[in-house]
Design an enzyme around this catalytic site. Structure first.
Site, PDB file in Angstrom:
ATOM      1  N   ARG A  44       0.905  -0.630   0.084  1.00  0.00           N
ATOM      2  CA  ARG A  44      -0.195  -0.006  -0.157  1.00  0.00           C
ATOM      3  C   ARG A  44       0.919   1.601   0.199  1.00  0.00           C
ATOM      4  NH1 ARG A  44       1.876   1.333   4.109  1.00  0.00           N
ATOM      5  NH2 ARG A  44       0.933   3.099   3.936  1.00  0.00           N
ATOM      6  N   GLY A  45       0.540   2.123  -0.186  1.00  0.00           N
ATOM      7  CA  GLY A  45       1.212   3.518  -0.229  1.00  0.00           C
ATOM      8  C   GLY A  45       1.306   4.194  -1.449  1.00  0.00           C
ATOM      9  N   ALA A  46       1.261   5.618  -1.714  1.00  0.00           N
ATOM     10  CA  ALA A  46       0.422   5.669  -3.642  1.00  0.00           C
ATOM     11  C   ALA A  46       2.080   5.374  -3.704  1.00  0.00           C
ATOM     12  CB  ALA A  46       0.533   7.218  -3.461  1.00  0.00           C
ATOM     13  N   ARG A  74      -7.544  -0.524  -6.678  1.00  0.00           N
ATOM     14  CA  ARG A  74      -7.684   0.192  -5.759  1.00  0.00           C
ATOM     15  C   ARG A  74      -7.821   1.599  -6.921  1.00  0.00           C
ATOM     16  NH1 ARG A  74      -4.965   1.122  -0.206  1.00  0.00           N
ATOM     17  NH2 ARG A  74      -7.134   1.656   0.413  1.00  0.00           N
ATOM     18  N   ASP A 215      -2.787  10.509  -1.459  1.00  0.00           N
ATOM     19  CA  ASP A 215      -3.087   8.913  -3.271  1.00  0.00           C
ATOM     20  C   ASP A 215      -3.648   9.937  -4.000  1.00  0.00           C
ATOM     21  OD1 ASP A 215      -3.279   6.845  -1.330  1.00  0.00           O
ATOM     22  OD2 ASP A 215      -3.685   7.905  -0.106  1.00  0.00           O
ATOM     23  N   ASN A 225      -6.171  12.162   0.768  1.00  0.00           N
ATOM     24  CA  ASN A 225      -4.978  10.998   1.517  1.00  0.00           C
ATOM     25  C   ASN A 225      -6.433  10.329   2.737  1.00  0.00           C
ATOM     26  OD1 ASN A 225      -2.555  10.714   2.297  1.00  0.00           O
ATOM     27  ND2 ASN A 225      -3.192  11.400   4.237  1.00  0.00           N
ATOM     28  N   LYS A 226      -5.051   9.899   3.405  1.00  0.00           N
ATOM     29  CA  LYS A 226      -6.034   8.810   4.606  1.00  0.00           C
ATOM     30  C   LYS A 226      -6.661   9.535   4.941  1.00  0.00           C
ATOM     31  CE  LYS A 226      -5.275   5.439   5.062  1.00  0.00           C
ATOM     32  NZ  LYS A 226      -6.004   4.372   4.306  1.00  0.00           N
TER      33      LYS A 226
END
Length: 312
Positions: A44-46, A74, A215, A225-226
């Site tokens: 995970r993580g852009a 995703r 993201d 973002n998160k």
């Protein structure tokens, strides 16, 4: 630490779902295995998703259906589709050319993260800085070093970091599980904070800057973002604390005009009503679970990329 790489004909990546208890490296040989790893957040993580997407095209071996499935694994993070497209553009030149493009993207990400760390540290004023962050934006979210946490690493290396306040990041606790794990490995002083305490600590004057990743950044500067980032931006604005987004140029999506056009992934009720497999809500409870939120550009002090500082 390298989060993701190409080793002897397969993708190797750290399974982030098992951290901090166990550090296990997965070897993925098929697109189906990679899509599963992406969807269950083993990777995970852009920036890491961009590299995963590019390497996944090598595994797809020219199959357009597999490439399309990988690209759509995703929806919110633009880097996944960007990485797939960059590698797929070389399909006509053969598998070696596709692999070369993917490895170049990996190397570019490593260089970009180092540049973002330097540029972000240069931007922030003062010594012994107290930094607040949400989710995980370190090496686990990239290939090496990371984005927002890469800035933290550079500050720590320069002797300018007093402390990191890491939000736990419900529902999957990426801050509690991953960010604290990385901070401990780098020897950086840190404390864990409940998500809802973040804005209050900002109001109390206990933070010098908020650093987050991204993201997807819309053309006008609105940033996805998160979940929890927007609340921090509101708190930072009220407290007069700089709110800085750190992300590579590849996360800026000129095809998305504003934040209102960003598709926000809802990951379903299970992640909310359970915590690491333990039920915390009564049987039958439904839930809303947006994985991201959008911070409007007017709440963002600066966007730091590998090549520039943007002030929306």
């Amino acid at each position: 630490m390298r989060t993701i790489d190409w080793v002897d004909g397969a993708i190797e990546l750290i399974d982030q779902t098992l951290l901090p208890d166990t550090c296990v490296t997965l070897r993925l040989h098929t697109v189906d295995e990679l899509v599963d790893a992406i969807r269950r957040l083993a990777v995970r993580g852009a920036p890491a998703l961009g590299v995963a997407g590019a390497l996944g095209v090598v595994l797809a071996d020219g199959d357009p259906e597999l490439i399309a499935r990988l690209r759509a694994a995703r929806p919110t993070a633009v880097n996944l589709a960007w990485g797939v497209d960059r590698a797929a553009a070389r399909l006509g030149e053969g598998r070696d050319a596709v692999l070369a493009a993917a490895l170049r993207l990996r190397d570019d990400d490593i260089a970009a993260c180092r540049a973002m760390g330097e540029r972000g540290a240069d931007l922030l004023e003062g010594d012994r800085l107290r930094i607040m962050t949400v989710c995980n934006t370190g090496a686990l979210a990239a290939v090496e070093r990371g984005t927002a946490l890469g800035v933290v690493r550079t500050l720590h290396e320069r002797g300018r970091l007093a402390e990191v306040l890491a939000l736990e990041t419900r529902p999957l606790l990426q801050g509690a599980r991953l960010t604290t794990w990385e901070l401990a490995r780098m020897g950086a002083p840190h404390r864990l904070v409940a998500d809802s305490a973040g804005p209050y600590l900002l109001a109390r004057g206990e933070v010098d800057a908020v650093l987050i990743g991204a993201d997807r950044i819309a053309a006008n500067g609105d940033t996805a973002n998160k979940i929890g980032s927007y609340a921090l931006a509101l708190g930072a604005e009220r407290a007069g604390v700089p709110f800085v987004v750190v992300a590579p140029e590849s996360t800026i999506d000129p095809g998305t005009p504003t934040g209102g056009h960003i598709e926000i992934e809802d990951r379903g009720a299970d992640e909310i009503v359970t915590v690491r497999g333990v039920r915390v809500a009564p049987e039958g409870t439904d839930a809303l679970n947006p994985a991201f939120d959008v911070t409007p550009r007017d709440l963002i002090t600066a966007i730091v990329t590998e090549s520039r500082v943007i002030r929306p």
